[in-house]
Design a protein around this motif. Structure first.
Motif, PDB file in Angstrom:
ATOM      1  N   ARG A 195       0.846  -1.207   0.000  1.00  0.00           N
ATOM      2  CA  ARG A 195       0.000   0.000   0.000  1.00  0.00           C
ATOM      3  C   ARG A 195       0.867   1.238   0.000  1.00  0.00           C
ATOM      4  O   ARG A 195       1.922   1.270   0.645  1.00  0.00           O
ATOM      5  CB  ARG A 195      -0.916   0.035   1.240  1.00  0.00           C
ATOM      6  CG  ARG A 195      -2.053  -0.963   1.224  1.00  0.00           C
ATOM      7  CD  ARG A 195      -2.921  -0.778   2.470  1.00  0.00           C
ATOM      8  NE  ARG A 195      -3.470   0.556   2.577  1.00  0.00           N
ATOM      9  CZ  ARG A 195      -3.178   1.419   3.555  1.00  0.00           C
ATOM     10  NH1 ARG A 195      -2.333   1.101   4.509  1.00  0.00           N
ATOM     11  NH2 ARG A 195      -3.734   2.609   3.575  1.00  0.00           N
ATOM     12  N   ASP A 202      -6.642   5.565   4.778  1.00  0.00           N
ATOM     13  CA  ASP A 202      -6.824   5.373   3.339  1.00  0.00           C
ATOM     14  C   ASP A 202      -7.194   6.666   2.613  1.00  0.00           C
ATOM     15  O   ASP A 202      -6.728   6.914   1.495  1.00  0.00           O
ATOM     16  CB  ASP A 202      -7.909   4.322   3.087  1.00  0.00           C
ATOM     17  CG  ASP A 202      -7.449   2.917   3.433  1.00  0.00           C
ATOM     18  OD1 ASP A 202      -6.233   2.709   3.606  1.00  0.00           O
ATOM     19  OD2 ASP A 202      -8.322   2.019   3.539  1.00  0.00           O
ATOM     20  N   ASP A 203      -8.046   7.493   3.248  1.00  0.00           N
ATOM     21  CA  ASP A 203      -8.485   8.706   2.548  1.00  0.00           C
ATOM     22  C   ASP A 203      -7.347   9.706   2.367  1.00  0.00           C
ATOM     23  O   ASP A 203      -7.208  10.326   1.310  1.00  0.00           O
ATOM     24  CB  ASP A 203      -9.678   9.361   3.265  1.00  0.00           C
ATOM     25  CG  ASP A 203      -9.479   9.516   4.754  1.00  0.00           C
ATOM     26  OD1 ASP A 203      -8.382   9.204   5.271  1.00  0.00           O
ATOM     27  OD2 ASP A 203     -10.438   9.949   5.447  1.00  0.00           O
ATOM     28  N   GLY A 206      -4.807   8.192  -0.079  1.00  0.00           N
ATOM     29  CA  GLY A 206      -5.382   8.241  -1.415  1.00  0.00           C
ATOM     30  C   GLY A 206      -5.329   9.630  -2.022  1.00  0.00           C
ATOM     31  O   GLY A 206      -5.088   9.788  -3.229  1.00  0.00           O
ATOM     32  N   GLU A 207      -5.559  10.648  -1.189  1.00  0.00           N
ATOM     33  CA  GLU A 207      -5.508  12.031  -1.683  1.00  0.00           C
ATOM     34  C   GLU A 207      -4.103  12.388  -2.147  1.00  0.00           C
ATOM     35  O   GLU A 207      -3.915  12.968  -3.221  1.00  0.00           O
ATOM     36  CB  GLU A 207      -5.955  12.985  -0.585  1.00  0.00           C
ATOM     37  CG  GLU A 207      -6.042  14.447  -1.011  1.00  0.00           C
ATOM     38  CD  GLU A 207      -7.168  14.723  -1.990  1.00  0.00           C
ATOM     39  OE1 GLU A 207      -7.123  15.765  -2.682  1.00  0.00           O
ATOM     40  OE2 GLU A 207      -8.107  13.900  -2.072  1.00  0.00           O
ATOM     41  N   LYS A 210      -3.159  10.573  -5.370  1.00  0.00           N
ATOM     42  CA  LYS A 210      -3.789  11.216  -6.534  1.00  0.00           C
ATOM     43  C   LYS A 210      -3.006  12.457  -6.959  1.00  0.00           C
ATOM     44  O   LYS A 210      -2.791  12.704  -8.155  1.00  0.00           O
ATOM     45  CB  LYS A 210      -5.231  11.585  -6.191  1.00  0.00           C
ATOM     46  CG  LYS A 210      -5.988  12.270  -7.324  1.00  0.00           C
ATOM     47  CD  LYS A 210      -7.428  12.539  -6.918  1.00  0.00           C
ATOM     48  CE  LYS A 210      -7.528  13.600  -5.856  1.00  0.00           C
ATOM     49  NZ  LYS A 210      -8.930  13.958  -5.533  1.00  0.00           N
TER      50      LYS A 210
END
Length: 449
Positions: A195, A202-203, A206-207, A210
């Protein structure tokens, strides 16, 4: 030729904790000898090969400065800071800076091979080891290639690589990936973790993923790097396994961002009877004392968190001891501390993440706002990111905060102060902040639930 000196305090290493302690002791009238093995390291790793030069390059990259000019600015900055650090300490009446390699001869004696030639022997009542850490080189074939670099070696290069492979996706790896991508380098990050940023929620992870992939940085997770093979003087192939398939990628440079180990080579700790752990770090108690009563270890070499501000806090622990206050230790008084990865926008964190808070049994409230909702973010033309806070639902106290936004590295210090003070989130929700500022986003964040 060998000479002998006797001092009350001997400090080995010119890092943050050591140099601050040296100045403190000298100013209170005690004799201090500070030994640094290289004149290029006066002031320590932070100002010479780590925090300061890398952040200088990051700032210049964000300005759009070309790499040759950014390199010149970085070199001038570090040279000035290095000289300033030397002058501040060497100019003190009771302090002496000695350039050379220190080796223990006995618990109270150290032999120094002087950089200018010859050697000297120092006998000291107290000894403080502040030698720091160094990159850990993984057992991968081809690590001796001249195109494989540590972080310090890479920023010492006058030019930048056109294609860069980074082995390791931690803070150092991400900062270098983001920085070189802004300078125009094609960057690929190979990380053994399955990961991206596995310690983050995770949020938030993930940001940031991105954002970074939006800059054309290529990430491969769950990678097992097998070897680096030279193709010619300017390029190498990196071979690795990913998703069960053997692959390769060509690069002009490979950066190792695979962790660190203690920099204690050649100290001959056995001669002083100093114990180390299985990783080689010097073992200390919560007052930073080794098993030898008159010897302490400060900073990275003692196995604690490897940050400059922790080395400074190590100084505080020792300062208080020498002043007769043993209450301040690394266990019962050291404040929880924030961290930051200096990408653009930065990711800063303090306290518990949501996952950690839930695992510890807290009933939590979670607050989130996008960075695009902040007026100052629009002014800075940096609308990317996410702000998140975790609050104890029973007491309304702030448990943690994660900020992925412009100036996050500054805002997080305000949140950290609130966490340490034990105030409720209402204090930040209703605080009057300057406008327009990024900090005022805390008003909106803590009313977003």
């Amino acid at each position: 030729m060998e000479t002998e000196k006797r001092v009350k305090n001997l400090i080995i290493g010119f890092g943050k904790g050591g140099k601050t302690l040296a100045a403190f002791l000298a100013k209170r009238g005690e004799t201090v000898a500070l030994v640094e093995q290289s004149a290029n390291m006066y002031g320590g790793a932070c100002i010479n090969i780590a925090c300061i030069p890398t952040k200088s390059l990051i700032v210049e990259a964000e300005k759009g400065t070309d790499y040759p000019r950014a390199y010149e600015i970085k070199e001038l900055l570090t040279a000035n800071l290095r000289q300033t650090n030397y002058d501040k300490l060497a100019g003190l009446e009771n302090a002496e800076v000695i350039t050379g390699k220190a080796t223990f001869s006995s618990p109270h004696e150290v032999t120094i091979q002087l950089a200018a030639g010859g050697q000297t022997r120092i006998e000291a009542e107290r000894i403080f080891i502040n030698t720091g850490s160094q990159p850990a080189i993984p057992p991968i074939e081809g690590m001796d290639s001249k195109n494989v670099f540590t972080s310090a070696a890479l920023i010492a290069q006058v030019g930048r690589p056109e294609k860069l492979v980074i082995i390791g996706g931690g803070f150092i790896g991400l900062e270098f990936a983001d920085m070189f991508a802004k300078f125009g380098t094609e960057v690929t990050v190979l990380d053994r973790h399955t990961r991206f940023l596995p310690d983050e929620d995770d949020d938030i992870a993930g940001e940031l993923f991105k954002i970074l992939t939006g800059k054309s940085i290529n990430f491969l997770n769950g990678v097992d790097v097998e070897k680096v093979e030279e193709l010619n003087a300017e390029s190498v192939n990196v071979y690795f396994t990913h998703n069960g398939q053997r692959k390769s990628i060509t690069a002009n440079a490979v950066l190792l961002a695979t962790g660190r180990k203690p920099l204690t080579d050649g100290l001959n700790l056995d001669a002083a009877g100093i114990q180390t752990d299985k990783r080689g770090y010097i073992q200390v108690d919560n007052q930073l004392k080794t098993n030898v009563p008159h010897i302490w270890a400060i900073g990275d070499c003692n196995g604690g968190p490897q940050f400059t501000y922790i080395s400074l806090d190590d100084f505080r622990i020792i300062r208080n001891q020498l002043a007769g206050n043993d209450r301040y230790t690394s266990l019962n008084e050291r404040q929880p501390f924030p961290t930051c990865v200096f990408v653009s926008p930065p990711l800063a964190q303090a306290g518990l993440r949501e996952r950690e808070a839930r695992e510890q049994g807290y009933d939590v409230k979670v607050f989130k706002i996008p960075a695009s909702a902040i007026p100052k973010a629009a002014i800075l033309n940096e609308r990317r990111g996410l702000l998140k806070a975790v609050v104890d639902a029973k007491t309304d106290r702030i448990l943690g905060c994660m900020l992925c936004c412009a100036e996050a590295h500054e805002i997080i210090n305000t949140v950290q102060l609130a966490i340490h003070a034990g105030v409720t989130y209402h204090a930040l929700a209703n605080m009057i902040f300057t406008h327009p500022s990024m900090t005022e986003a805390l008003n909106d964040l803590f009313t977003a639930g």
